[in-house]
Design an enzyme around this catalytic site. Sequence first.
Site, PDB file in Angstrom:
ATOM      1  N   HIS A  67       2.695  -1.341  -2.746  1.00  0.00           N
ATOM      2  CA  HIS A  67       1.873  -0.623  -1.756  1.00  0.00           C
ATOM      3  C   HIS A  67       2.819  -0.533  -0.056  1.00  0.00           C
ATOM      4  O   HIS A  67       3.547  -1.491   0.046  1.00  0.00           O
ATOM      5  CB  HIS A  67       0.393  -1.290  -1.662  1.00  0.00           C
ATOM      6  CG  HIS A  67       0.789  -2.349  -2.037  1.00  0.00           C
ATOM      7  ND1 HIS A  67       0.512  -2.875  -2.793  1.00  0.00           N
ATOM      8  CD2 HIS A  67       0.445  -2.905  -0.571  1.00  0.00           C
ATOM      9  CE1 HIS A  67      -0.226  -4.198  -2.222  1.00  0.00           C
ATOM     10  NE2 HIS A  67      -0.396  -4.358  -1.089  1.00  0.00           N
ATOM     11  N   CYS A 177      -5.188  -9.968   1.110  1.00  0.00           N
ATOM     12  CA  CYS A 177      -3.856 -10.636   1.115  1.00  0.00           C
ATOM     13  C   CYS A 177      -3.028  -9.951   2.253  1.00  0.00           C
ATOM     14  O   CYS A 177      -3.803  -9.234   3.613  1.00  0.00           O
ATOM     15  CB  CYS A 177      -2.461  -9.964  -0.135  1.00  0.00           C
ATOM     16  SG  CYS A 177      -3.228  -8.436   0.368  1.00  0.00           S
TER      17      CYS A 177
END
Length: 620
Positions: A67, A177
Amino acid sequence: MKINDLLRKDIMIMDMKAKDKSTAIDEMVQSLAANDVVNDAAVFKEAILKREAQTSTGLGEGIAMPHAKTDAVNEPTVLFAKSKSGLDYEALDGQPTYLFFMIAVPDGANDTHLQTLAALSKMLIDKDFVEKLKQAASPDDVHALFQWEEGEPEEMKQREDSNPGNKRPFVVAVTACPTGIAHTYMAEEALKKQAAEMDIDIRVETNGSDGAANALTNEEIDKAAGVIIAADKNVEMVRFNQKPVLERPVSDGINKPEELITKAVNQDAPIFYAEESGAEDNETVKSNSVWRKIYKDLMNGISHMLPFVVGGGILMAISFLLESFLGSENELFQFFNTVGENAFSFLIPILAGYIAMSIADRPGLMPGIVGGLLAVNSNAGFLGGLVAGFLAGYLMLYVKRLFRGLPKSLDGLKSILLYPITGLFLIGLFMYFLIGPVFATINTGMIGFLENLGTSNAVILGALLGGMMAIDMGGPFNKAAYTFSIGIFTDTGDGSLMAAVMIGGMIPPLAIALATTFFKNKFTEEERKSGVTNYVMGLSFITEGAIPFAAADPVRVIGSSVVGAVIAGGLTQLWNSAIPAPHGGVFVIPLAESPLLFLVALIIGTVISSVILGLWKKPK
C-alpha cells in the site's frame, strides 16, 4: 463506503503471471496505471517500494497488502490479485503468498477509506473467508464474497469490563505501523479474536494514519494487568508509566497474539518508567521528546556500530595474545590483526552514518559515513564522529527541505543526484574547516588528560564507570559509560576503562544469581529458576539479565548492584587491569592485562552485591 466500492472488478488480476515479489509489484502497478487509478506509475511504485523497505507487507497466511499514499493516485482503490501457484513475496512467515490487495490512496483523502481498509484487514483474519477467496474464479465471485461478508453482523464486538465483579483478566494494547493502513488493523483484530478465545478482556487502541482511534483511558490503563505495544513506529508512552509493557513489532500482533496476551496477563514484561510522569506542560513534553529523539538516534548509530566493535576488537585482542607467543612476524598474528584492524577502522564512520540515517532517513547515510571518516582522518576521534553523525543528519533535513519545492518531474533526481552531491559538499565543508580541527584539539587534550591521571583519579573514574553500568542495566547511564569507554578504546587502544565497564556490567546478573542460590527464602521458585540463567548472562557480560529482578524490586536490586560495581570498577584501575576487547565477559579475560586480579575484583564485587541483596530483601 463498502469495501466493494474500492475493490474494482475491471482491474483485478485473477491469474497473476509474476513469479517473484518484484515482478508481482510491477504487474499490479501496471494494471492500476492502465486503468487510470494512478497518474504516475513510477512515483507510485517508488512509494510502494519505500513502504516495503520498512517492513514487508507480505503478512503471512498467504496474504500481502502492499500500500501507498501519494499524489500519484487519482482515487482510493484496492486492486485484488491472485497467484494460483503462490510466489515468494518475502512474507513475514516465510511462506508463499497467493492473495494480494494493492491499496492505492491519494494524499489528502478523508478517513472514510481508512475505515473501510481497516474492515478489510479484519476480514482477512478469518481463515475460512481467505480460503473462499483463493477459490474464487472471477471478479464477480470476489465481489460476491465481500458483499456477503459485509452484510453479516459484526461478531467480534468490543467487550466492556463494566461489571466490578468481573474476574476475567484485562489487558490493553496499542497497534501501529509506519503508514497505518493494513498491519495496524490486522494486529488489532488478531489480538481481539485471540483474547476472546482465551476468555480475556482486551482494549486495543489503533494508531493509524488518521491518528489514534479507540484511545485508551487512564482508568483502563490503571486496571490492566499489562500493556502490549505492537508497533513499528513511536506511540505515546508516558501514560504507561510503571506498568509492565511488552514492546514488539506490529507483525507479532498479527502472528503471535496468544504469546503477547499470555505475557501481558502474567506481567512477563519489563516495567516501563517514563522520563516524566504526571502532568506536564507543553515545554516539558517538547524538551523530553527532543532528548528521547537524540537518544534514539544515538542508539541507532551505536547498535549498528557494535558488531564492528565486538568482532574487530576481539580479533585484535586474539592477535595480541598470539603476538606474545609467536611474535609479530607470524602469519597467524598478522591475519587476526589485519582483519580485526580493518573491521575496527569502520567504527566511527558506521556510528556517524547510522546516526545521520536515523535523523534524515536514507539520504543521511552517505554524508554521515563520510563525515565519520573525515573525523578519523583529522584525528577528531570518537567525539568528532558523534558530532559528524548528528551534523550530517540535520544538514540533510535542511537539504531535503531546500529541494522540496522542485517540480515533481525532478523527484527522481533528488535521491540519485541532488541529495548526495549537496550533502557531501556540506558535510565536507563543515568537517574539513570547522569540526575536524576543533575536535582534534579537544580529542588530543582529553587523551592527554586521561593518560596523565594519577592512580587515585583513575580509581575514581573506574568506580564511576562501573557504577553507571549497574544503575539502569542497559539504559542511558549504562550506554553512556560504555560509549565513553569505547571512544577511549578506539582513540588510544587502551583497554583499562573497558575493564571497569565490563566488570560493572557483569556484576548485577552474577550477584542476583548468587543471591538466588544462597538466599533461597528471599526469592520465589520462579525467581530462583531465572537466577540460574543469570550466571551465564553475567559471565557473558549481558547486563540485561538482571532487568526482570530490578523491575520487581528496583531499590534493593539496583542499590546492591551499584555498590559492588563501584568497588569492582575502582579495583580494576587500582590493580592496572585492562581488557583489550569491547565485549565477551569471562571469555576474553585470558586476553586481559592482570587477568587474575580482574577475576579477583569480579568476585569481590559480586559477593558484596549478593550479600547486600540477600540481607536487604525480605523473605517471601
